[in-house]
Enzyme design. Structure first.
Site, PDB file in Angstrom:
ATOM      1  N   GLU A  93      59.932  42.109  44.859  1.00  0.00           N
ATOM      2  CA  GLU A  93      59.252  41.515  45.995  1.00  0.00           C
ATOM      3  C   GLU A  93      58.213  40.516  45.533  1.00  0.00           C
ATOM      4  O   GLU A  93      57.538  40.709  44.523  1.00  0.00           O
ATOM      5  CB  GLU A  93      58.590  42.614  46.834  1.00  0.00           C
ATOM      6  CG  GLU A  93      59.650  43.462  47.489  1.00  0.00           C
ATOM      7  CD  GLU A  93      59.106  44.334  48.601  1.00  0.00           C
ATOM      8  OE1 GLU A  93      59.854  44.598  49.537  1.00  0.00           O
ATOM      9  OE2 GLU A  93      57.948  44.745  48.519  1.00  0.00           O
ATOM     10  N   CYS A 106      52.212  35.357  45.183  1.00  0.00           N
ATOM     11  CA  CYS A 106      51.876  36.630  44.545  1.00  0.00           C
ATOM     12  C   CYS A 106      53.144  37.115  43.841  1.00  0.00           C
ATOM     13  O   CYS A 106      54.141  37.423  44.493  1.00  0.00           O
ATOM     14  CB  CYS A 106      51.408  37.608  45.627  1.00  0.00           C
ATOM     15  SG  CYS A 106      50.931  39.211  44.996  1.00  0.00           S
ATOM     16  N   CYS A 113      56.509  50.168  38.729  1.00  0.00           N
ATOM     17  CA  CYS A 113      55.350  50.160  37.821  1.00  0.00           C
ATOM     18  C   CYS A 113      55.179  51.538  37.202  1.00  0.00           C
ATOM     19  O   CYS A 113      55.217  52.544  37.911  1.00  0.00           O
ATOM     20  CB  CYS A 113      54.084  49.785  38.583  1.00  0.00           C
ATOM     21  SG  CYS A 113      52.621  49.735  37.512  1.00  0.00           S
ATOM     22  N   CYS A 117      49.404  54.614  40.012  1.00  0.00           N
ATOM     23  CA  CYS A 117      48.185  54.850  40.796  1.00  0.00           C
ATOM     24  C   CYS A 117      48.598  55.524  42.111  1.00  0.00           C
ATOM     25  O   CYS A 117      49.526  55.054  42.779  1.00  0.00           O
ATOM     26  CB  CYS A 117      47.466  53.533  41.084  1.00  0.00           C
ATOM     27  SG  CYS A 117      47.110  52.588  39.586  1.00  0.00           S
ATOM     28  N   CYS A 120      49.165  53.573  45.502  1.00  0.00           N
ATOM     29  CA  CYS A 120      49.938  52.326  45.457  1.00  0.00           C
ATOM     30  C   CYS A 120      51.430  52.589  45.658  1.00  0.00           C
ATOM     31  O   CYS A 120      52.030  53.386  44.931  1.00  0.00           O
ATOM     32  CB  CYS A 120      49.697  51.632  44.125  1.00  0.00           C
ATOM     33  SG  CYS A 120      50.765  50.202  43.862  1.00  0.00           S
ATOM     34  N   CYS A 333      48.234  44.122  49.358  1.00  0.00           N
ATOM     35  CA  CYS A 333      48.065  44.742  48.040  1.00  0.00           C
ATOM     36  C   CYS A 333      48.550  46.172  48.056  1.00  0.00           C
ATOM     37  O   CYS A 333      48.131  46.961  48.912  1.00  0.00           O
ATOM     38  CB  CYS A 333      46.588  44.787  47.656  1.00  0.00           C
ATOM     39  SG  CYS A 333      45.935  43.213  47.190  1.00  0.00           S
TER      40      CYS A 333
HETATM   41  N1  SAH Z   1      49.129  46.296  38.403  1.00  0.00           N
HETATM   42  C1  SAH Z   1      48.139  45.315  38.600  1.00  0.00           C
HETATM   43  C2  SAH Z   1      48.549  44.213  39.538  1.00  0.00           C
HETATM   44  C3  SAH Z   1      49.329  44.602  40.761  1.00  0.00           C
HETATM   45  S1  SAH Z   1      48.519  45.657  41.929  1.00  0.00           S
HETATM   46  C4  SAH Z   1      46.840  45.933  39.035  1.00  0.00           C
HETATM   47  O1  SAH Z   1      46.808  47.119  39.338  1.00  0.00           O
HETATM   48  O2  SAH Z   1      45.839  45.215  39.009  1.00  0.00           O
HETATM   49  C5  SAH Z   1      47.522  44.479  42.809  1.00  0.00           C
HETATM   50  C6  SAH Z   1      46.257  45.049  43.415  1.00  0.00           C
HETATM   51  O3  SAH Z   1      46.541  45.863  44.557  1.00  0.00           O
HETATM   52  C7  SAH Z   1      45.446  45.943  42.479  1.00  0.00           C
HETATM   53  O4  SAH Z   1      44.086  45.592  42.527  1.00  0.00           O
HETATM   54  C8  SAH Z   1      45.688  47.303  43.070  1.00  0.00           C
HETATM   55  O5  SAH Z   1      44.722  48.228  42.683  1.00  0.00           O
HETATM   56  C9  SAH Z   1      45.696  46.993  44.534  1.00  0.00           C
HETATM   57  N2  SAH Z   1      46.234  48.047  45.390  1.00  0.00           N
HETATM   58  C10 SAH Z   1      47.274  48.845  45.153  1.00  0.00           C
HETATM   59  N3  SAH Z   1      47.470  49.690  46.195  1.00  0.00           N
HETATM   60  C11 SAH Z   1      46.516  49.405  47.104  1.00  0.00           C
HETATM   61  C12 SAH Z   1      46.203  49.912  48.403  1.00  0.00           C
HETATM   62  N4  SAH Z   1      46.913  50.880  48.963  1.00  0.00           N
HETATM   63  N5  SAH Z   1      45.158  49.354  49.046  1.00  0.00           N
HETATM   64  C13 SAH Z   1      44.449  48.341  48.513  1.00  0.00           C
HETATM   65  N6  SAH Z   1      44.697  47.828  47.295  1.00  0.00           N
HETATM   66  C14 SAH Z   1      45.723  48.359  46.604  1.00  0.00           C
HETATM   67 FE1  SF4 Z   2      50.883  49.669  39.059  1.00  0.00          FE
HETATM   68 FE2  SF4 Z   2      50.205  49.734  41.619  1.00  0.00          FE
HETATM   69 FE3  SF4 Z   2      48.578  50.796  39.800  1.00  0.00          FE
HETATM   70 FE4  SF4 Z   2      48.878  48.089  39.907  1.00  0.00          FE
HETATM   71  S1  SF4 Z   2      47.989  49.423  41.467  1.00  0.00           S
HETATM   72  S2  SF4 Z   2      48.900  49.420  38.067  1.00  0.00           S
HETATM   73  S3  SF4 Z   2      51.064  47.973  40.533  1.00  0.00           S
HETATM   74  S4  SF4 Z   2      50.665  51.514  40.280  1.00  0.00           S
END
Ligand code: SAH
Ligand code: SF4
Length: 342
Positions: A93, A106, A113, A117, A120, A333
């Protein structure tokens, strides 16, 4: 390199070598790169400044098939989300964010991944594979062609952790930035990392000059181990050392991403802890109210967000509460992959 290279994986220099191998002059590299990256022409038959025989030889000698757009969704706020099938297999995506007419792409760097997290959606989808540099950069070219307008910046904030795929990510940055390819200004490119220290160091060493964002979300190791599990390998002390090194070498400000989760990391004490942690680093803080809700992680109350920001402000830190884009189509995000069923 395999016998039949994928056209989007070749850098300008590699095209030069490719044409040299065919006994062709080096300026052919600039011609092909301009078609692919500046004009959005992906079919060698349409590259009209190459002779007919050369066009046929190219079509035979390299694979020019672009990703298919499997689905494209448009949000009420103008954000678009694309589901692309790359190289006839993986689905990825990419999103296109429209802010007052300026477009930001983006881009994804991995399929899924491995960091995981818990808030996410990409992390929840597991990990399939790394993307190649061409597969990363081509997302930009495909969206620019589709939209028929110039995209002014790129953020590596889609699916995946760029610094668990550092070599291909940095190669993709160079491909987008190269004057003979897309020529996107290096200051218009930003990489967001969950804090993978060896990748940050490699990025610093590269001297590339793209911008850096770090998804911090907590300034305490125990809490951060929960929120961003790669913190167990790269704890805050090591992360800070790598950011200081980056700043000493580049002089650039670091963007700190701090997503706010209700009753998890959004108290006044958390804000004070963050301010203490960031002291001495030149930063700009993006406060991101959580998008969606997953595993009990929910958006903080508006008052908590404002309180958090005012603590940072009193401590002298500039910050912004970042509006979410594309929430209604799961393009915000952390929501990429959330609505992938086709
Ligand atoms: N893996 C990298 C880049 C992709 S994630 C990273 O973690 O930085 C892009 C951004 O989205 C990151 O700052 C991540 O913490 C944020 N993100 C992921 N899930 C989210 C959520 N449910 N609400 C708000 N931000 C989120
Ligand atoms: Fe991976 Fe999502 Fe964590 Fe970014 S926020 S490192 S995409 S699991």
């Amino acid at each position: 390199m395999s016998a039949t290279p994928w056209a989007f994986d070749l850098s300008y220099d590699e095209w030069g070598a490719y044409f040299a191998g065919m006994g062709q002059p080096s300026y052919r590299a600039g011609q092909v790169c301009a078609w692919l990256w500046k004009r959005g022409v992906f079919d060698p038959e349409e590259m009209t400044d190459l002779g007919k025989d050369l066009r046929a030889a190219l079509a035979d000698g390299a694979d020019f098939s672009p990703p298919d757009i499997v689905r494209d969704l448009k949000s009420r706020d103008g954000t678009r989300k694309f589901l692309l099938r790359v190289r006839e297999s993986s689905l990825i995506e990419s999103a296109l964010i429209d802010q007052h007419g300026r477009l930001t792409a983006c881009l994804s760097t991995q399929v899924g991944c491995p960091v995981g997290c818990p808030f996410c959606a990409t992390g929840a989808s597991g990990f399939e594979r790394n993307l190649s540099a061409g597969e990363i950069a081509v997302q930009f070219a495909v969206m620019e062609k589709f939209i028929g307008r110039e995209i002014s910046s790129a953020v590596f904030m889609g699916m995946g952790e760029p610094f668990l795929n550092t070599e291909q990510t940095l190669r993709a940055v160079r491909m987008l930035n190269h004057g003979k390819a897309r020529g996107l200004g290096i200051r218009h490119i930003a990489i967001s990392t969950a804090g993978v220290v060896p990748g940050i160091s490699a990025f610093t060493e590269s001297g590339l000059g793209a911008r850096l964002a770090v998804s911090l979300h907590a300034a305490d190791n125990d809490l951060r181990n929960e929120l961003v599990p790669c913190n167990t390998s790269y704890p805050l002390k090591d992360l800070m050392a790598s950011l200081k090194e980056y700043q000493e070498k580049t002089g650039d400000r670091v963007t700190i991403e701090y997503a706010l989760f209700k009753k998890k990391n959004d108290s006044v004490e958390h804000a004070r802890e963050l301010a203490r942690f960031l002291r001495g680093l030149h930063v700009y803080v993006n406060l991101i109210p959580c998008n969606g809700s997953l595993n009990g992680y929910e958006r903080s109350d508006a008052e908590a967000v404002l309180r958090f920001q005012s603590v940072l402000k009193s401590a002298g830190f500039e910050s912004e509460i970042r509006a979410s884009h594309g929430g209604d189509i799961s393009a915000a995000c952390g929501q990429l992959r959330a609505g992938n069923e086709i």
